[in-house]
Design an enzyme around this catalytic site. Structure first.
Site, PDB file in Angstrom:
ATOM      1  N   HIS A  38       1.200  23.434 -34.116  1.00  0.00           N
ATOM      2  CA  HIS A  38       2.530  23.848 -34.586  1.00  0.00           C
ATOM      3  C   HIS A  38       3.575  22.739 -34.701  1.00  0.00           C
ATOM      4  O   HIS A  38       4.655  23.002 -35.212  1.00  0.00           O
ATOM      5  CB  HIS A  38       3.093  24.937 -33.679  1.00  0.00           C
ATOM      6  CG  HIS A  38       2.319  26.207 -33.728  1.00  0.00           C
ATOM      7  ND1 HIS A  38       2.332  27.036 -34.830  1.00  0.00           N
ATOM      8  CD2 HIS A  38       1.487  26.788 -32.826  1.00  0.00           C
ATOM      9  CE1 HIS A  38       1.553  28.077 -34.597  1.00  0.00           C
ATOM     10  NE2 HIS A  38       1.021  27.952 -33.388  1.00  0.00           N
ATOM     11  N   ASN A  88       0.981  29.989 -40.770  1.00  0.00           N
ATOM     12  CA  ASN A  88       1.245  29.103 -39.639  1.00  0.00           C
ATOM     13  C   ASN A  88       2.657  28.562 -39.796  1.00  0.00           C
ATOM     14  O   ASN A  88       3.144  28.392 -40.915  1.00  0.00           O
ATOM     15  CB  ASN A  88       0.241  27.952 -39.578  1.00  0.00           C
ATOM     16  CG  ASN A  88       0.346  27.183 -38.275  1.00  0.00           C
ATOM     17  OD1 ASN A  88       0.208  27.757 -37.207  1.00  0.00           O
ATOM     18  ND2 ASN A  88       0.612  25.892 -38.361  1.00  0.00           N
ATOM     19  N   THR A  89       3.285  28.298 -38.671  1.00  0.00           N
ATOM     20  CA  THR A  89       4.628  27.725 -38.685  1.00  0.00           C
ATOM     21  C   THR A  89       4.580  26.356 -38.037  1.00  0.00           C
ATOM     22  O   THR A  89       4.025  26.197 -36.943  1.00  0.00           O
ATOM     23  CB  THR A  89       5.617  28.631 -37.928  1.00  0.00           C
ATOM     24  OG1 THR A  89       5.626  29.913 -38.563  1.00  0.00           O
ATOM     25  CG2 THR A  89       7.018  28.051 -37.943  1.00  0.00           C
ATOM     26  N   HIS A 116       2.012  29.150 -26.828  1.00  0.00           N
ATOM     27  CA  HIS A 116       1.722  30.031 -27.958  1.00  0.00           C
ATOM     28  C   HIS A 116       3.000  30.277 -28.760  1.00  0.00           C
ATOM     29  O   HIS A 116       4.030  30.601 -28.184  1.00  0.00           O
ATOM     30  CB  HIS A 116       1.146  31.351 -27.441  1.00  0.00           C
ATOM     31  CG  HIS A 116       0.760  32.310 -28.511  1.00  0.00           C
ATOM     32  ND1 HIS A 116      -0.306  32.086 -29.365  1.00  0.00           N
ATOM     33  CD2 HIS A 116       1.294  33.496 -28.887  1.00  0.00           C
ATOM     34  CE1 HIS A 116      -0.384  33.098 -30.220  1.00  0.00           C
ATOM     35  NE2 HIS A 116       0.563  33.947 -29.944  1.00  0.00           N
TER      36      HIS A 116
END
Length: 180
Positions: free
Chosen positions: A76, A106-107, A175
């Site tokens: 990330h 996804n970031t 997470h």
């Protein structure tokens, strides 16, 4: 009147004279001291063995947490943001580069690891066991645009500045949940 003792139990209980501190009872006191030392040594050995057995398990969990944090950073974080012309090109290249082939979305967060760990400590609000940042972060959101599974999935990208929510473990983000 003398006590009769069965054979082999010469030092199990002291005589009445030994209880009064008679001089001939030093063998009994020595026996007791050596038994105390033996019990103490057994206790030390037990705890040493216990610690030796627990350390690998503890280090396994600590390593697991550290690897989860490293995975979070790998998946990330892109700081500073890699310059790849536009957000669509950025997402297509970064998803392949990070090994996130054909993942739905996804970031990428464009901030230092210090700023991210601060969310888990003082710079984040606790909500449902997760932490939401109090400050804004520059992010790029990548969403798969073609729905069929092909060799190269195509992504649409958009850059925004938002608060982010993460799951923390032992003061580290492990997470990515969402952005708000």
């Amino acid at each position: 009147m003398a006590r009769i003792r069965p054979p082999g139990l010469e030092f199990d209980t002291p005589d009445l004279e030994c209880a009064k501190g008679a001089s001939g009872c030093s063998h009994y006191k020595t026996k007791l001291l050596s038994q105390d030392r033996a019990m103490l040594l057994k206790a030390y050995c037990f705890w040493a063995l216990f610690l030796l057995l627990c350390l690998p398990a503890t280090s396994f969990f600590l390593c697991k947490e550290a690897s989860s944090y490293r995975e979070f950073l790998s998946r990330h974080v892109d700081n500073p943001k890699t310059d790849l012309q536009d957000d669509h090109n950025y997402c297509n290249r970064m998803m392949r580069r990070k090994g996130l082939k054909c993942q739905r979305s996804n970031t990428f967060i464009h901030a230092s690891s210090q700023r991210l760990t601060a969310i888990c400590n003082s710079k984040g609000k606790k909500l449902d066991g997760n932490r939401t940042s109090k400050t804004l972060f520059p992010i790029t959101i990548c969403i798969k645009s073609n729905h069929r599974r092909t060799i190269f999935c195509k992504y649409q990208g958009i850059s925004e500045i938002r608060k982010i929510r993460v799951t923390c473990s032992r003061g580290l983000p492990v997470h990515y949940i969402t952005h708000t």
